[in-house]
Design a protein around this motif. Sequence first.
Motif, mmCIF file in Angstrom:
data_model
loop_
_atom_site.group_PDB
_atom_site.id
_atom_site.type_symbol
_atom_site.label_atom_id
_atom_site.label_comp_id
_atom_site.label_asym_id
_atom_site.label_seq_id
_atom_site.Cartn_x
_atom_site.Cartn_y
_atom_site.Cartn_z
ATOM 1 N N ARG A 162 0.843 -1.193 0.000
ATOM 2 C CA ARG A 162 0.000 0.000 0.000
ATOM 3 C C ARG A 162 0.880 1.244 0.000
ATOM 4 N N GLN A 163 0.599 2.166 -0.888
ATOM 5 C CA GLN A 163 1.407 3.380 -1.018
ATOM 6 C C GLN A 163 0.535 4.593 -0.683
ATOM 7 N N PRO A 164 0.600 5.063 0.570
ATOM 8 C CA PRO A 164 -0.254 6.182 0.972
ATOM 9 C C PRO A 164 0.141 7.503 0.338
ATOM 10 N N LEU A 165 1.340 7.568 -0.227
ATOM 11 C CA LEU A 165 1.782 8.801 -0.876
ATOM 12 C C LEU A 165 1.522 8.769 -2.373
ATOM 13 N N ALA A 166 0.546 7.975 -2.751
ATOM 14 C CA ALA A 166 -0.031 7.990 -4.098
ATOM 15 C C ALA A 166 -1.505 7.697 -3.909
ATOM 16 N N GLY A 167 -2.269 8.724 -3.609
ATOM 17 C CA GLY A 167 -3.676 8.502 -3.314
ATOM 18 C C GLY A 167 -4.509 9.763 -3.432
ATOM 19 N N PHE A 168 -5.802 9.559 -3.645
ATOM 20 C CA PHE A 168 -6.789 10.631 -3.636
ATOM 21 C C PHE A 168 -7.572 10.523 -2.324
ATOM 22 N N TYR A 169 -7.661 11.625 -1.599
ATOM 23 C CA TYR A 169 -8.343 11.612 -0.309
ATOM 24 C C TYR A 169 -9.403 12.715 -0.255
ATOM 25 N N GLY A 170 -10.488 12.402 0.448
ATOM 26 C CA GLY A 170 -11.517 13.420 0.646
ATOM 27 C C GLY A 170 -10.886 14.619 1.348
ATOM 28 N N THR A 171 -11.011 15.799 0.747
ATOM 29 C CA THR A 171 -10.345 16.980 1.296
ATOM 30 C C THR A 171 -10.803 17.274 2.718
ATOM 31 N N ALA A 172 -12.096 17.303 2.945
ATOM 32 C CA ALA A 172 -12.611 17.621 4.275
ATOM 33 C C ALA A 172 -12.182 16.578 5.300
ATOM 34 N N ALA A 173 -12.238 15.293 4.934
ATOM 35 C CA ALA A 173 -11.838 14.226 5.855
ATOM 36 C C ALA A 173 -10.353 14.324 6.182
ATOM 37 N N LEU A 174 -9.530 14.606 5.169
ATOM 38 C CA LEU A 174 -8.092 14.729 5.389
ATOM 39 C C LEU A 174 -7.782 15.948 6.255
ATOM 40 N N GLN A 175 -8.497 17.042 6.030
ATOM 41 C CA GLN A 175 -8.300 18.232 6.859
ATOM 42 C C GLN A 175 -8.647 17.947 8.317
ATOM 43 N N ARG A 176 -9.727 17.206 8.542
ATOM 44 C CA ARG A 176 -10.101 16.870 9.929
ATOM 45 C C ARG A 176 -9.034 16.009 10.580
ATOM 46 N N SER A 177 -8.502 15.047 9.837
ATOM 47 C CA SER A 177 -7.475 14.173 10.387
ATOM 48 C C SER A 177 -6.211 14.951 10.731
ATOM 49 N N VAL A 178 -5.838 15.874 9.856
ATOM 50 C CA VAL A 178 -4.657 16.708 10.102
ATOM 51 C C VAL A 178 -4.884 17.599 11.326
ATOM 52 N N ALA A 179 -6.073 18.192 11.426
ATOM 53 C CA ALA A 179 -6.370 19.062 12.563
ATOM 54 C C ALA A 179 -6.309 18.300 13.876
ATOM 55 N N GLU A 180 -6.835 17.069 13.873
ATOM 56 C CA GLU A 180 -6.796 16.257 15.089
ATOM 57 C C GLU A 180 -5.357 15.892 15.448
ATOM 58 N N ALA A 181 -4.566 15.520 14.471
ATOM 59 C CA ALA A 181 -3.161 15.189 14.736
ATOM 60 C C ALA A 181 -2.415 16.413 15.251
ATOM 61 N N ALA A 182 -2.702 17.581 14.695
ATOM 62 C CA ALA A 182 -2.048 18.808 15.152
ATOM 63 C C ALA A 182 -2.414 19.109 16.600
ATOM 64 N N ARG A 183 -3.671 18.890 16.967
ATOM 65 C CA ARG A 183 -4.091 19.128 18.356
ATOM 66 C C ARG A 183 -3.326 18.234 19.319
ATOM 67 N N ARG A 184 -3.003 17.027 18.870
ATOM 68 C CA ARG A 184 -2.269 16.080 19.723
ATOM 69 C C ARG A 184 -0.756 16.237 19.592
ATOM 70 N N GLY A 185 -0.317 17.177 18.774
ATOM 71 C CA GLY A 185 1.115 17.337 18.547
ATOM 72 C C GLY A 185 1.717 16.130 17.870
ATOM 73 N N ALA A 186 0.929 15.507 16.967
ATOM 74 C CA ALA A 186 1.327 14.227 16.374
ATOM 75 C C ALA A 186 1.520 14.317 14.867
ATOM 76 N N LEU A 187 2.073 15.432 14.388
ATOM 77 C CA LEU A 187 2.328 15.551 12.955
ATOM 78 C C LEU A 187 3.799 15.333 12.604
ATOM 79 N N ALA A 188 4.690 15.940 13.361
ATOM 80 C CA ALA A 188 6.116 15.855 13.044
ATOM 81 C C ALA A 188 6.601 14.416 13.147
ATOM 82 N N ASN A 189 7.242 13.956 12.070
ATOM 83 C CA ASN A 189 7.819 12.609 12.009
ATOM 84 C C ASN A 189 6.786 11.508 12.248
#
Length: 231
Positions: free
Chosen positions: A138-165
Amino acid sequence: MEFDAVILAGGRSSRLGGSPKSRLVSGGRTLLDHSLLAAHGAGTIVVVGPDPGPLPAGVLTCREEPPFAGPAAAIAAGLAALADHHMAAGAELPVPALTLVLACDMPRVMAAVSAMREALAAGLEGDGVLAVSADGRRQPLAGFYGTAALQRSVAEAARRGALANASVFALLASLDVRGLRVPPGSTDDVDTWDDAAALGVSGRAPGQEPDEGPAAPRLNPTLEENGEEPG
């Protein structure tokens, strides 16, 4: 099908001597050019990474924070740049429902992107689709993702300080993403000089003199076990 695109073109490229992968050449085009061609038809494209050099008109650039913080942080930076762009454009430029995410180290990825676009056009449901190689990787860096869903996931990870690395698979864990088998070789990537040789990729940009020493590459791998490359 309307979509935006985030192309990850950063990283330390430690196994390639530190040269940027985006400037490696396949078939007379740089790997960044191949990624831009694969994203043809996107409403807006953003390249995330160090200075990529000249780009087609309208292509945005940005950098993940902190630099070399990996692919999840790069995706977050790309989404933020796209959101700022759409906000500045106002109602004149509606936000596409899908975002294409591509790592800039797959010279044959256009075939994978075409297969995913066909599947989505045929009505594939869920929060997106990612490429699956012939051997099941599975190659996650070759994919189409729902923009709103991906934004929510990023926002949640940012709140947890879980984006870097962080793992991109972890970033996508809350999304209903379907895997799609893509043409053989279309997600083969360049992590080492052996990979480059096998894919017919050279370390010299068009018009440049050969570098001293090995060829010349780029991008940086964070989580090899997950088949990911950092941003």
